[in-house]
Every structure is written in C-alpha cells, then in structure tokens.
Scaffold this motif. Sequence first.
Motif, PDB file in Angstrom:
ATOM      1  N   ARG A  77       0.852  -1.192   0.000  1.00 15.20           N
ATOM      2  CA  ARG A  77       0.000   0.000   0.000  1.00 15.20           C
ATOM      3  C   ARG A  77       0.890   1.244   0.000  1.00 15.20           C
ATOM      4  O   ARG A  77       1.898   1.292   0.706  1.00 15.20           O
ATOM      5  N   TYR A  78       0.494   2.223  -0.791  1.00 11.67           N
ATOM      6  CA  TYR A  78       1.240   3.482  -0.869  1.00 11.67           C
ATOM      7  C   TYR A  78       0.921   4.350   0.336  1.00 11.67           C
ATOM      8  O   TYR A  78      -0.231   4.583   0.673  1.00 11.67           O
ATOM      9  N   ARG A  79       1.975   4.849   0.980  1.00 10.15           N
ATOM     10  CA  ARG A  79       1.833   5.710   2.156  1.00 10.15           C
ATOM     11  C   ARG A  79       2.086   7.176   1.845  1.00 10.15           C
ATOM     12  O   ARG A  79       1.515   8.057   2.472  1.00 10.15           O
ATOM     13  N   GLU A  80       3.003   7.428   0.910  1.00  9.55           N
ATOM     14  CA  GLU A  80       3.360   8.800   0.564  1.00  9.55           C
ATOM     15  C   GLU A  80       3.843   8.817  -0.880  1.00  9.55           C
ATOM     16  O   GLU A  80       4.572   7.926  -1.307  1.00  9.55           O
ATOM     17  N   ILE A  81       3.422   9.844  -1.631  1.00  8.15           N
ATOM     18  CA  ILE A  81       3.831   9.988  -3.027  1.00  8.15           C
ATOM     19  C   ILE A  81       4.068  11.474  -3.289  1.00  8.15           C
ATOM     20  O   ILE A  81       3.208  12.304  -2.977  1.00  8.15           O
ATOM     21  N   ALA A  82       5.223  11.795  -3.851  1.00 11.96           N
ATOM     22  CA  ALA A  82       5.528  13.147  -4.299  1.00 11.96           C
ATOM     23  C   ALA A  82       6.141  13.018  -5.690  1.00 11.96           C
ATOM     24  O   ALA A  82       7.322  12.693  -5.825  1.00 11.96           O
ATOM     25  N   ILE A  83       5.341  13.212  -6.710  1.00 11.93           N
ATOM     26  CA  ILE A  83       5.775  13.037  -8.099  1.00 11.93           C
ATOM     27  C   ILE A  83       6.697  14.186  -8.480  1.00 11.93           C
ATOM     28  O   ILE A  83       6.343  15.334  -8.270  1.00 11.93           O
ATOM     29  N   PRO A  84       7.866  13.978  -9.020  1.00 11.88           N
ATOM     30  CA  PRO A  84       8.539  12.721  -9.339  1.00 11.88           C
ATOM     31  C   PRO A  84       9.706  12.417  -8.395  1.00 11.88           C
ATOM     32  O   PRO A  84      10.731  11.901  -8.825  1.00 11.88           O
ATOM     33  N   SER A  85       9.551  12.708  -7.106  1.00 13.00           N
ATOM     34  CA  SER A  85      10.726  12.611  -6.235  1.00 13.00           C
ATOM     35  C   SER A  85      10.662  11.569  -5.124  1.00 13.00           C
ATOM     36  O   SER A  85      11.703  11.208  -4.577  1.00 13.00           O
ATOM     37  N   LEU A  86       9.472  11.064  -4.772  1.00 11.10           N
ATOM     38  CA  LEU A  86       9.384  10.182  -3.604  1.00 11.10           C
ATOM     39  C   LEU A  86       8.214   9.217  -3.704  1.00 11.10           C
ATOM     40  O   LEU A  86       7.110   9.600  -4.105  1.00 11.10           O
ATOM     41  N   ILE A  87       8.467   7.976  -3.304  1.00  6.49           N
ATOM     42  CA  ILE A  87       7.416   6.972  -3.096  1.00  6.49           C
ATOM     43  C   ILE A  87       7.740   6.253  -1.791  1.00  6.49           C
ATOM     44  O   ILE A  87       8.857   5.775  -1.606  1.00  6.49           O
ATOM     45  N   VAL A  88       6.759   6.163  -0.905  1.00  8.29           N
ATOM     46  CA  VAL A  88       6.881   5.366   0.316  1.00  8.29           C
ATOM     47  C   VAL A  88       5.728   4.369   0.290  1.00  8.29           C
ATOM     48  O   VAL A  88       4.566   4.758   0.121  1.00  8.29           O
ATOM     49  N   HIS A  89       6.055   3.082   0.437  1.00  6.60           N
ATOM     50  CA  HIS A  89       5.017   2.055   0.416  1.00  6.60           C
ATOM     51  C   HIS A  89       5.419   0.874   1.289  1.00  6.60           C
ATOM     52  O   HIS A  89       6.584   0.725   1.658  1.00  6.60           O
ATOM     53  N   THR A  90       4.428   0.060   1.603  1.00  8.76           N
ATOM     54  CA  THR A  90       4.706  -1.201   2.282  1.00  8.76           C
ATOM     55  C   THR A  90       4.970  -2.258   1.213  1.00  8.76           C
ATOM     56  O   THR A  90       4.576  -2.097   0.052  1.00  8.76           O
ATOM     57  N   GLU A  91       5.647  -3.339   1.610  1.00 10.90           N
ATOM     58  CA  GLU A  91       5.905  -4.435   0.679  1.00 10.90           C
ATOM     59  C   GLU A  91       5.899  -5.741   1.444  1.00 10.90           C
ATOM     60  O   GLU A  91       6.635  -5.899   2.417  1.00 10.90           O
ATOM     61  N   GLY A  92       5.066  -6.658   0.992  1.00  9.61           N
ATOM     62  CA  GLY A  92       5.016  -7.980   1.584  1.00  9.61           C
ATOM     63  C   GLY A  92       4.923  -9.034   0.504  1.00  9.61           C
ATOM     64  O   GLY A  92       4.282  -8.814  -0.533  1.00  9.61           O
ATOM     65  N   MET A  93       5.560 -10.167   0.732  1.00 10.58           N
ATOM     66  CA  MET A  93       5.481 -11.268  -0.216  1.00 10.58           C
ATOM     67  C   MET A  93       4.123 -11.929  -0.071  1.00 10.58           C
ATOM     68  O   MET A  93       3.700 -12.238   1.049  1.00 10.58           O
TER      69      MET A  93
END
Length: 159
Positions: free
Chosen positions: A81-97
């Motif tokens: 799930r995306y937590r933070e997005i600043a186009i085009p400089s930042l993406i913060v997300h969770t990642e699970g297998m």
Amino acid sequence: MPAALTITHPSDNAVTVSRSFDAPADLVFACHTQPPLVQRWQLGPPGWTMPVCEIDLRVGGTYRYVWRSDADGSEFGFTGRYREIAIPSLIVHTEGMIGTPGEAIVTTHFEEHAGRTTLTLTMSFESREVRDQVLLTGMTDGMAQSYDRLDELLTEKVA
C-alpha cells in the motif's frame, strides 16, 4: 557500461540500494509507476516475466506484482500500500510477499541533477534477522539485473 549498484546497511534492520540513471527524474519515476513500463524492466533473473502488474498510484492505493518462471511456471509476488507519493521525487510504500506474513517499509527517492537521476531505495524490515534472510535470497542481484534493463528502457525515452 551500466552504473554500479551501491548497497549499504543504514541500520540493523534496513538495507539501502542506490543507482544512477542517465535520465530525468520524471522519466525514471514513470518507469516505476506505469504498469506497461514496469513490466518491461522489473523482471529479476533471465527467464522470468511479470504477467501481473497492478498499480493504484495514490496515497492509500495498492499495488500487486506477480512474476512467473518461463521454465516451470512457478510464481511469486509482492503486494503493498502506498503511504506517501511526491511526483517525481518520492514513493513510500509497504511491501510484503504474497502468502507470507510480515512486510517492509520501502522509501524510494528520485533525485535529479543535470538530467541524471540517482535512485535511493531503503527497505526497513521488522528485524535484522528478516533483513538478512531477504538479502540471502539474491534480491540485490535481481535488482542489479532489473536496473540494467531499466537503463536500456530509458534510452528509448519511453514516457
């Protein structure tokens, strides 16, 4: 010659991967967020495809990637799930297998200087043990191969 992948351990439970690309940040960002582009480069070792690439690029939106082996049809995937997005400089997300417990927090910075972009990706895991287990999978080797493919895609000025 492709740029080198730099790998560091900023804390006991994190790994940071850094790589430069000869392209502007908006193009490198697009290649990380547009499914038809992601499916062309984010493949890991030779002989794998990404038949599923779903991206809902908004805070609270989700993504789902599934890779398939050409050799035997086996699959694995990730979701988050995306937590933070600043186009085009930042993406913060969770990642699970998919199918396993636990998840990492992934922070990706895209920093442009004179038309060249440095990507810095930090994965923070639940513990040092989990981080070390993930590193033993060959994750960074797969990332290096994928980023080399991204370099090739960027020469096409795709976005």
